[in-house]
Design an enzyme around this catalytic site. Structure first.
Site, mmCIF file in Angstrom:
data_model
loop_
_atom_site.group_PDB
_atom_site.id
_atom_site.type_symbol
_atom_site.label_atom_id
_atom_site.label_comp_id
_atom_site.label_asym_id
_atom_site.label_seq_id
_atom_site.Cartn_x
_atom_site.Cartn_y
_atom_site.Cartn_z
ATOM 1 N N GLU A 434 0.833 -1.198 0.000
ATOM 2 C CA GLU A 434 0.000 0.000 0.000
ATOM 3 C C GLU A 434 0.873 1.255 0.000
ATOM 4 O O GLU A 434 1.753 1.402 0.835
ATOM 5 C CB GLU A 434 -0.879 -0.036 1.258
ATOM 6 N N ASP A 507 -0.602 -0.911 6.013
ATOM 7 C CA ASP A 507 -0.348 -0.296 7.312
ATOM 8 C C ASP A 507 -1.145 -0.975 8.402
ATOM 9 O O ASP A 507 -2.218 -1.519 8.165
ATOM 10 C CB ASP A 507 -0.750 1.193 7.277
ATOM 11 N N ASP A 509 -3.020 0.186 10.501
ATOM 12 C CA ASP A 509 -4.076 1.061 11.017
ATOM 13 C C ASP A 509 -5.395 0.755 10.312
ATOM 14 O O ASP A 509 -5.480 -0.157 9.491
ATOM 15 C CB ASP A 509 -3.685 2.535 10.847
ATOM 16 N N ASP A 511 -7.080 2.361 8.007
ATOM 17 C CA ASP A 511 -7.081 2.470 6.547
ATOM 18 C C ASP A 511 -6.411 1.275 5.895
ATOM 19 O O ASP A 511 -6.873 0.761 4.883
ATOM 20 C CB ASP A 511 -6.381 3.762 6.102
#
Ligand code: 0RA
Length: 641
Positions: A434, A507, A509, A511
């Site tokens: 990503e 990641d 997180d 997102d």
């Protein structure tokens, strides 16, 4: 039922003092039962990973649902506590506390004897054949601690156990005119690989349960993060189909079918939308049959037969349609009650009873035929669509054959791909990364001999909504397809894959989790054999870097961090917000180097869940969806070591 209870006068023989006495009456038999469970937990709950862990919770919740089905329970509350324990509370009849002929209170028998729960014969619809309904004693045996409160017969009872054995007698705490059961249990870390109960898994399942048990109120509170949600759907599966289709253009009002035959109860709702995707959810005795089975086959056959019968009778020059022509844009929810279900398959979630196919097929056939005859306008629109689908499918097939021949000649690799030098798919790895900056670090960090990097931009398309044609226009998707080099959908050929490890690196997180879920949905819908072959993985970047006295520790979870800080005392803690924050050396050491990294193999179930998550939540606002979507395969296995 329950005739073996002597009258409740015996309750007075219970001690009411609060001194915790060592309970010595546990018989050899009881020890045998629960020792057997602790010795071979997999036999009772499937495995000791994430799935088995959550099975403990489902076992209790199933019991509360049975109280709802018996007409006694209106509300269930599940609380996830900070100490890793969980509480399930309901307002059902309460576990019987009366004396059992064995000289122990019935509740203690239920909690310590295998299958004792079954003897109460509460269940009209069993959940045999699978891993469900193994009994509360199994939950008790596999819990470090278990406490139970029962409100029944005017009193509040309490008892505590540890690893299946009573540590107190059944005590009376006070009086009440309410009824219900509350169980707090702490999964045993000696048994389970991980004891972290997952909000995402639990909320999805509880929401499902609230939809298929209409009117039942289910509250979920996560004290670990301070979050509370309530699910209650008075429209049942009709509400579910509305939620599933909320952002789609629907073609007809939902069709609702209710019927029963040979003790099989069938409730179905279906609707067609302007979409290319099919979405059928099916529940049998509250179990989500993710692997499908005879009920789903019966439904599709009945539906196709009814449409063909209607077409033959009412249209000139009608050519029979197949299931393939009809399933595009079909959304359906099946909710069945089956007296003796048989489940098979990898996750014991495929229904195999052949009589159920016949029942569902005939109920679907007659109900749909009747609906079509009563709604000639809608029927005409739908049948026109099916015929168009058929034509488009035949045209697409011819086009695909052309493209296939072309592809074999050119098949260019995407420009953004940094390929590896090896030509051997067995050792080759493709990292789908990503973000451009993380992609850049990964390119520097990798071992270029066998590791290839494909950076993708943040927002990849949601294939659940888009359908094949739109999807194939998306650059990110195109790059993934050509990098893997084995085609897509029906033309996918596993023998042609260029990499036997495809690793999603996003990641740590929300997102990142969102993008990972989108990618999982894509692989699930269009390259399923990759998941089935075990080629798809999720990289596990660390959440923190902790330094103390020039020593560096990489930490992959919150609980690991707490443990480490307890050991080290004060230390410097750096939180990684994204892959981009790591320099190439760190990225290599923590996430890419086969010697150290953690890779999680994606299972079909993980991917199916991701897919389902999208379809159930499609209708909801973006913010709540974001909050909901967390990692889908945290079951940590270090596959490289
Ligand atoms: C055995 C018999 C009866 C109810 C239950 C167990 C029961 C178990 C659990 C677990 C969580 N909540 C529960 N609620 C009930 C039947 C009781 C009767 O006939 O009165």
């Amino acid at each position: 039922m329950m005739s073996f209870f002597v009258n409740t006068g015996n309750m007075e023989t219970l001690k009411t003092d609060s001194i915790e006495s060592e309970y010595s009456a546990a018989s050899i038999e009881v020890l045998d039962d629960l020792d057997a469970v602790r010795k071979r937990p997999g036999m009772y709950i499937g495995n000791v990973g994430i799935r088995g862990l959550h099975h403990l919770l489902w076992e209790i919740v199933d019991n509360s649902i049975d109280e709802y089905l018996a007409g006694y329970c209106k509300s269930i509350k599940v609380v996830l506590h900070k100490d890793g324990s969980a509480t399930v509370e309901d307002d059902g009849r309460g576990i019987p506390t009366e004396m059992h002929p064995s000289g122990k209170p019935a509740i203690e028998v239920v909690m310590t004897k295998l299958h004792a729960g079954g003897k109460f014969n509460r269940k009209v619809y069993k959940v045999s054949g699978g891993l469900h309904g193994v009994g509360l004693s199994v939950v008790n045996a596999l819990s470090e601690e278990l406490e139970v409160w029962v409100k029944r017969g005017g009193k509040i009872f309490y008892q505590k156990y540890s690893r299946g054995k009573p540590v107190t007698e059944l005590k009376i705490l006070g009086e009440t005119n309410e009824r219900g059961t509350k169980i707090r249990f702490k999964p045993d870390s000696e048994i389970f690989e991980t004891v972290e109960l997952r909000y995402d898994i639990i909320s999805l399942r509880l929401k499902e349960l609230a939809y298929i048990n209409k009117g039942l109120r289910i509250v979920l509170e996560d004290e670990r993060v301070g979050k509370i949600e309530e699910y209650k759907f008075d429209d049942g599966i009709l509400g579910l189909i509305n939620a599933m289709n909320k952002n789609k253009t629907v073609i007809n009002e939902p069709i609702y079918i209710l019927g029963s035959k040979n003790d099989v109860e069938v409730e179905i709702v279906l609707q067609f939308a302007d979409s290319e995707v099919e979405n059928v959810l099916a529940f049998v005795n509250s179990i989500n049959t993710v692997e499908g089975g005879t009920h789903v086959v019966g439904f599709k056959t009945g539906l196709t037969r009814a449409i063909n019968e209607y077409g033959r009778k009412n249209l000139k020059k009608f050519e029979p349609l197949t299931g393939l022509d009809i399933k595009e844009g079909l959304t359906a929810v099946l909710n069945l009650k089956v007296p003796e279900p048989q489940f098979e398959g990898q996750t014991k979630s495929k229904l195999t009873n052949s009589d159920v196919k016949t029942v569902v097929e005939s109920i679907t056939y007659s109900s749909i035929l009747e609906w079509l005859e009563r709604h000639p306008k809608e029927s005409e629109v739908l049948i026109e669509r099916f015929i168009m689908n058929k034509k488009a499918r035949e045209a697409a097939k011819r086009a695909r054959e052309l493209v296939k021949r072309k592809n074999e000649l050119i098949s260019t690799l995407p420009g953004k791909l940094a390929d590896c030098s090896s030509k051997n798919p067995e050792e080759k790895e493709l990292f789908i990364v990503e973000g451009e900056s993380a992609g850049g670090s990964a390119k520097q960090a990798r071992d270029r001999r066998f590791q290839a990097i494909l950076p993708i931009r943040g927002k990849i398309i949601n294939v659940e909504k888009a359908g094949m044609i739109k999807m194939l226009k998306n650059d990110e998707i195109k790059a993934i397809i050509s990098a893997i080099g084995a085609g897509i959908g029906k033309d996918f050929d596993i023998k042609r894959v260029r990499y036997k490890k495809i690793i999603l690196m996003t990641d740590a997180d929300i997102d990142g989790a969102h993008i990972r879920t989108l990618l999982l949905t894509f692989f699930y819908r269009y390259m399923r054999p990759i998941i089935e072959a075990g080629y798809l993985y999720i990289a596990q970047p660390p959440l923190y870097r902790v330094t103390k006295n020039k020593k560096t520790y990489y930490v992959y979870s919150e609980s690991e961090l707490a443990n480490l800080l307890e050991k080290l005392g004060d230390a410097e803690v750096q939180r990684y917000k994204g892959l981009g924050e790591m320099n190439p050396e760190q990225l290599w050491e923590t996430t890419m180097n086969p010697q150290n990294r953690m890779l999680i193999q994606v299972t079909i179930e993980d991917a199916k869940k991701a897919d389902e998550l999208f379809s159930i939540l499609m209708g909801e606002d973006v913010e709540s969806r974001r909050n909901f979507i967390i990692a889908y395969s945290k079951e940590v296995k270090n596959l490289d070591v």
